[in-house]
Design a protein around this motif. Structure first.
Motif, PDB file in Angstrom:
ATOM      1  N   GLU A 120       0.812  -1.217   0.000  1.00 51.52           N
ATOM      2  CA  GLU A 120       0.000   0.000   0.000  1.00 51.52           C
ATOM      3  C   GLU A 120       0.848   1.271   0.000  1.00 51.52           C
ATOM      4  OE1 GLU A 120      -4.042  -1.606   2.232  1.00 51.52           O
ATOM      5  OE2 GLU A 120      -2.556  -0.464   3.389  1.00 51.52           O
ATOM      6  N   SER A 121       2.086   1.175   0.489  1.00 48.08           N
ATOM      7  CA  SER A 121       2.938   2.365   0.604  1.00 48.08           C
ATOM      8  C   SER A 121       3.886   2.535  -0.577  1.00 48.08           C
ATOM      9  CB  SER A 121       3.759   2.302   1.904  1.00 48.08           C
ATOM     10  OG  SER A 121       4.637   1.184   1.885  1.00 48.08           O
ATOM     11  N   ILE A 122       3.891   1.584  -1.510  1.00 50.90           N
ATOM     12  CA  ILE A 122       4.785   1.673  -2.671  1.00 50.90           C
ATOM     13  C   ILE A 122       4.164   2.612  -3.714  1.00 50.90           C
ATOM     14  CG2 ILE A 122       5.937   0.403  -4.520  1.00 50.90           C
ATOM     15  CD1 ILE A 122       6.971  -0.337  -1.777  1.00 50.90           C
ATOM     16  N   THR A 123       4.965   3.588  -4.165  1.00 54.07           N
ATOM     17  CA  THR A 123       4.450   4.563  -5.133  1.00 54.07           C
ATOM     18  C   THR A 123       5.256   4.618  -6.433  1.00 54.07           C
ATOM     19  OG1 THR A 123       5.784   6.308  -4.101  1.00 54.07           O
ATOM     20  CG2 THR A 123       3.497   6.035  -3.323  1.00 54.07           C
ATOM     21  N   ARG A 124       6.453   3.978  -6.432  1.00 57.16           N
ATOM     22  CA  ARG A 124       7.282   3.997  -7.649  1.00 57.16           C
ATOM     23  C   ARG A 124       8.181   2.764  -7.681  1.00 57.16           C
ATOM     24  NH1 ARG A 124       9.336   7.404  -3.874  1.00 57.16           N
ATOM     25  NH2 ARG A 124      11.591   7.325  -3.515  1.00 57.16           N
ATOM     26  N   LEU A 125       8.632   2.419  -8.867  1.00 56.44           N
ATOM     27  CA  LEU A 125       9.431   1.201  -9.058  1.00 56.44           C
ATOM     28  C   LEU A 125      10.752   1.246  -8.286  1.00 56.44           C
ATOM     29  CD1 LEU A 125       9.003   0.457 -12.891  1.00 56.44           C
ATOM     30  CD2 LEU A 125       7.967  -0.759 -10.962  1.00 56.44           C
ATOM     31  N   GLU A 126      11.316   2.450  -8.103  1.00 54.72           N
ATOM     32  CA  GLU A 126      12.599   2.565  -7.403  1.00 54.72           C
ATOM     33  C   GLU A 126      12.547   1.981  -5.994  1.00 54.72           C
ATOM     34  OE1 GLU A 126      12.551   5.518 -10.666  1.00 54.72           O
ATOM     35  OE2 GLU A 126      11.153   4.858  -9.127  1.00 54.72           O
ATOM     36  N   ASN A 141       7.479  -7.392 -21.805  1.00 53.81           N
ATOM     37  CA  ASN A 141       8.142  -7.421 -23.113  1.00 53.81           C
ATOM     38  C   ASN A 141       7.830  -6.205 -23.975  1.00 53.81           C
ATOM     39  OD1 ASN A 141       9.216  -9.887 -22.411  1.00 53.81           O
ATOM     40  ND2 ASN A 141       7.657 -11.085 -23.473  1.00 53.81           N
ATOM     41  N   THR A 142       7.648  -5.070 -23.347  1.00 51.91           N
ATOM     42  CA  THR A 142       7.360  -3.832 -24.079  1.00 51.91           C
ATOM     43  C   THR A 142       8.610  -2.965 -24.152  1.00 51.91           C
ATOM     44  OG1 THR A 142       6.644  -2.749 -22.028  1.00 51.91           O
ATOM     45  CG2 THR A 142       4.936  -3.814 -23.378  1.00 51.91           C
ATOM     46  N   ASP A 143       8.582  -1.999 -25.064  1.00 51.78           N
ATOM     47  CA  ASP A 143       9.741  -1.115 -25.252  1.00 51.78           C
ATOM     48  C   ASP A 143      10.115  -0.388 -23.956  1.00 51.78           C
ATOM     49  OD1 ASP A 143       9.949  -1.745 -27.991  1.00 51.78           O
ATOM     50  OD2 ASP A 143       8.408  -0.277 -28.495  1.00 51.78           O
ATOM     51  N   GLN A 144       9.105   0.012 -23.195  1.00 52.37           N
ATOM     52  CA  GLN A 144       9.374   0.809 -22.001  1.00 52.37           C
ATOM     53  C   GLN A 144       9.918  -0.019 -20.841  1.00 52.37           C
ATOM     54  OE1 GLN A 144       6.334   3.688 -20.890  1.00 52.37           O
ATOM     55  NE2 GLN A 144       6.838   3.451 -18.712  1.00 52.37           N
ATOM     56  N   LEU A 145       9.398  -1.212 -20.633  1.00 48.08           N
ATOM     57  CA  LEU A 145       9.790  -2.000 -19.455  1.00 48.08           C
ATOM     58  C   LEU A 145      10.894  -3.012 -19.721  1.00 48.08           C
ATOM     59  CD1 LEU A 145       6.438  -2.671 -17.550  1.00 48.08           C
ATOM     60  CD2 LEU A 145       8.156  -0.915 -17.172  1.00 48.08           C
ATOM     61  N   ARG A 146      11.148  -3.300 -20.997  1.00 46.11           N
ATOM     62  CA  ARG A 146      12.165  -4.305 -21.323  1.00 46.11           C
ATOM     63  C   ARG A 146      13.536  -3.915 -20.763  1.00 46.11           C
ATOM     64  NH1 ARG A 146      11.458  -4.221 -26.453  1.00 46.11           N
ATOM     65  NH2 ARG A 146       9.830  -5.809 -26.543  1.00 46.11           N
ATOM     66  N   GLY A 147      13.808  -2.626 -20.737  1.00 47.58           N
ATOM     67  CA  GLY A 147      15.108  -2.171 -20.266  1.00 47.58           C
ATOM     68  C   GLY A 147      15.128  -1.763 -18.800  1.00 47.58           C
ATOM     69  N   GLU A 148      14.022  -2.001 -18.083  1.00 50.53           N
ATOM     70  CA  GLU A 148      13.950  -1.628 -16.667  1.00 50.53           C
ATOM     71  C   GLU A 148      14.881  -2.519 -15.842  1.00 50.53           C
ATOM     72  OE1 GLU A 148      13.610  -0.043 -13.370  1.00 50.53           O
ATOM     73  OE2 GLU A 148      12.273   0.854 -14.869  1.00 50.53           O
ATOM     74  N   ARG A 149      15.823  -1.881 -15.135  1.00 51.62           N
ATOM     75  CA  ARG A 149      16.822  -2.641 -14.377  1.00 51.62           C
ATOM     76  C   ARG A 149      16.670  -2.498 -12.862  1.00 51.62           C
ATOM     77  NH1 ARG A 149      16.965  -4.745 -18.486  1.00 51.62           N
ATOM     78  NH2 ARG A 149      18.651  -4.892 -20.037  1.00 51.62           N
ATOM     79  N   GLU A 150      15.781  -1.632 -12.424  1.00 51.64           N
ATOM     80  CA  GLU A 150      15.608  -1.438 -10.988  1.00 51.64           C
ATOM     81  C   GLU A 150      14.984  -2.665 -10.328  1.00 51.64           C
ATOM     82  OE1 GLU A 150      16.557   1.139  -9.232  1.00 51.64           O
ATOM     83  OE2 GLU A 150      17.212   2.427 -10.870  1.00 51.64           O
ATOM     84  N   VAL A 151      14.176  -3.378 -11.097  1.00 51.81           N
ATOM     85  CA  VAL A 151      13.401  -4.495 -10.547  1.00 51.81           C
ATOM     86  C   VAL A 151      13.827  -5.798 -11.199  1.00 51.81           C
ATOM     87  CG1 VAL A 151      11.056  -5.407 -10.233  1.00 51.81           C
ATOM     88  CG2 VAL A 151      11.444  -2.934 -10.221  1.00 51.81           C
ATOM     89  N   ARG A 152      13.775  -6.883 -10.445  1.00 54.42           N
ATOM     90  CA  ARG A 152      14.036  -8.214 -11.001  1.00 54.42           C
ATOM     91  C   ARG A 152      12.678  -8.819 -11.384  1.00 54.42           C
ATOM     92  NH1 ARG A 152      16.498 -11.284  -6.394  1.00 54.42           N
ATOM     93  NH2 ARG A 152      16.750 -12.961  -7.927  1.00 54.42           N
ATOM     94  N   TRP A 153      12.336  -8.752 -12.665  1.00 55.67           N
ATOM     95  CA  TRP A 153      11.038  -9.242 -13.109  1.00 55.67           C
ATOM     96  C   TRP A 153      10.982 -10.768 -13.108  1.00 55.67           C
ATOM     97  CZ3 TRP A 153       8.022  -5.442 -12.638  1.00 55.67           C
ATOM     98  CH2 TRP A 153       8.290  -4.171 -13.131  1.00 55.67           C
ATOM     99  N   ALA A 154       9.868 -11.288 -12.616  1.00 61.05           N
ATOM    100  CA  ALA A 154       9.570 -12.722 -12.711  1.00 61.05           C
ATOM    101  C   ALA A 154       8.431 -12.829 -13.716  1.00 61.05           C
ATOM    102  CB  ALA A 154       9.173 -13.289 -11.351  1.00 61.05           C
ATOM    103  N   ARG A 155       8.782 -13.088 -14.971  1.00 59.62           N
ATOM    104  CA  ARG A 155       7.802 -13.018 -16.066  1.00 59.62           C
ATOM    105  C   ARG A 155       6.895 -14.237 -16.119  1.00 59.62           C
ATOM    106  NH1 ARG A 155      12.367 -10.420 -17.613  1.00 59.62           N
ATOM    107  NH2 ARG A 155      12.165  -8.518 -18.884  1.00 59.62           N
TER     108      ARG A 155
END
Length: 265
Positions: A120-126, A141-155
């Protein structure tokens, strides 16, 4: 008698020929669109498909056929010309020169959900630096999130598989469409379980547009008719009805499909 029989056969042949020509013409005039399967939005076998229902209603003045399929098949069909457009362009992807796009007609708000109230307190990916977060491929798998490195995605390929990661405690968080998360909460509450905790604000907002191949002869007119249709649906109140935004009902998710997961929750 013989002459009468020949007349009847000739008449039957002409009638059959007219039927074939009408059918062929009808198929040729049918606008063929495609969308990637997403539970409750784009689906087949008479399962809930509210996004398909919305697009069909907006283009009610035209003969439209919408196919729900996988990303691989939809991409192949669009390249080959089998489909003239697709109903689910996400703003997370860049626009291509080959297509004409409508104004956004839907928005998906991606919220963080969890068994923990911390969500509930999370407001941004950082704030999720190096956390393992479940996400569906349609977003990851989109252009915007494919390069996101702050988070370890479990697809995961589907919402079901994504939710299963949380059920089996392989991840602590999921980034999901708020509307589908609410459908999951309806299932959990109905089973006497606590609903998922959800971030108060959307971490990402995804606009969805209709995309038409520029080479389709009527592409610009289709976009114009579609936008006008959406506007009319919003003014009449049918827009909310078609998207089933009122949650005073049972979940659109298939209870039988999710029953084992809920039982082990």
């Amino acid at each position: 008698m013989r002459k009468k029989g020949m007349i009847n056969k000739t008449f039957s042949f002409i009638l059959m020929l007219i039927t074939v020509l009408v059918s062929t013409g009808s198929q040729a005039n049918t606008l063929k669109l495609v969308g990637n399967k997403v539970v409750t939005y784009i689906d087949e076998h008479e399962l809930p498909a509210r996004q398909m229902d919305l697009v069909s209603a907006a283009l009610a003045s035209r003969q439209v056929n919408i196919t729900a399929t996988t990303q691989a098949w939809s991409g192949s069909g669009l390249r080959s010309g089998k489909f003239s457009g697709y109903i689910d362009h996400y703003s997370l992807n860049n626009e291509g020169d080959r297509y004409i796009y409508s104004k956004p007609y839907m928005q998906m708000n991606l919220h963080l959900v969890s068994r923990s109230r911390k969500a509930e307190s999370i407001t941004r990916l950082e704030q999720l630096y190096r956390e393992r977060v479940g996400i569906e491929n349609r977003f990851a798998n989109t252009d915007q999130l494919r390069g996101e490195r702050e988070v370890r995605w479990a697809r995961s390929p589907t919402f079901f598989d994504n939710l299963k990661q949380l059920a089996e405690r392989r991840v602590d968080y999921l980034l999901v469409d708020k509307a589908i998360a609410k459908e999951a909460n309806l299932l959990l509450v109905n089973a006497g379980l606590k609903p998922l905790y959800m971030s108060k604000a959307a971490l990402i907002k995804v606009d969805i547009s209709l995309a038409m191949n520029r080479e389709y002869p009527d592409a610009q007119a289709v976009i114009k008719d579609f936008e006008s249709g959406i506007d009319s649906l919003q003014k009449s109140g049918r827009y909310s009805e078609l998207l089933k935004l009122d949650l005073n009902r049972e979940s659109l998710l298939d209870v039988e499909v999710y029953s084992d997961m809920v039982r082990k929750w």
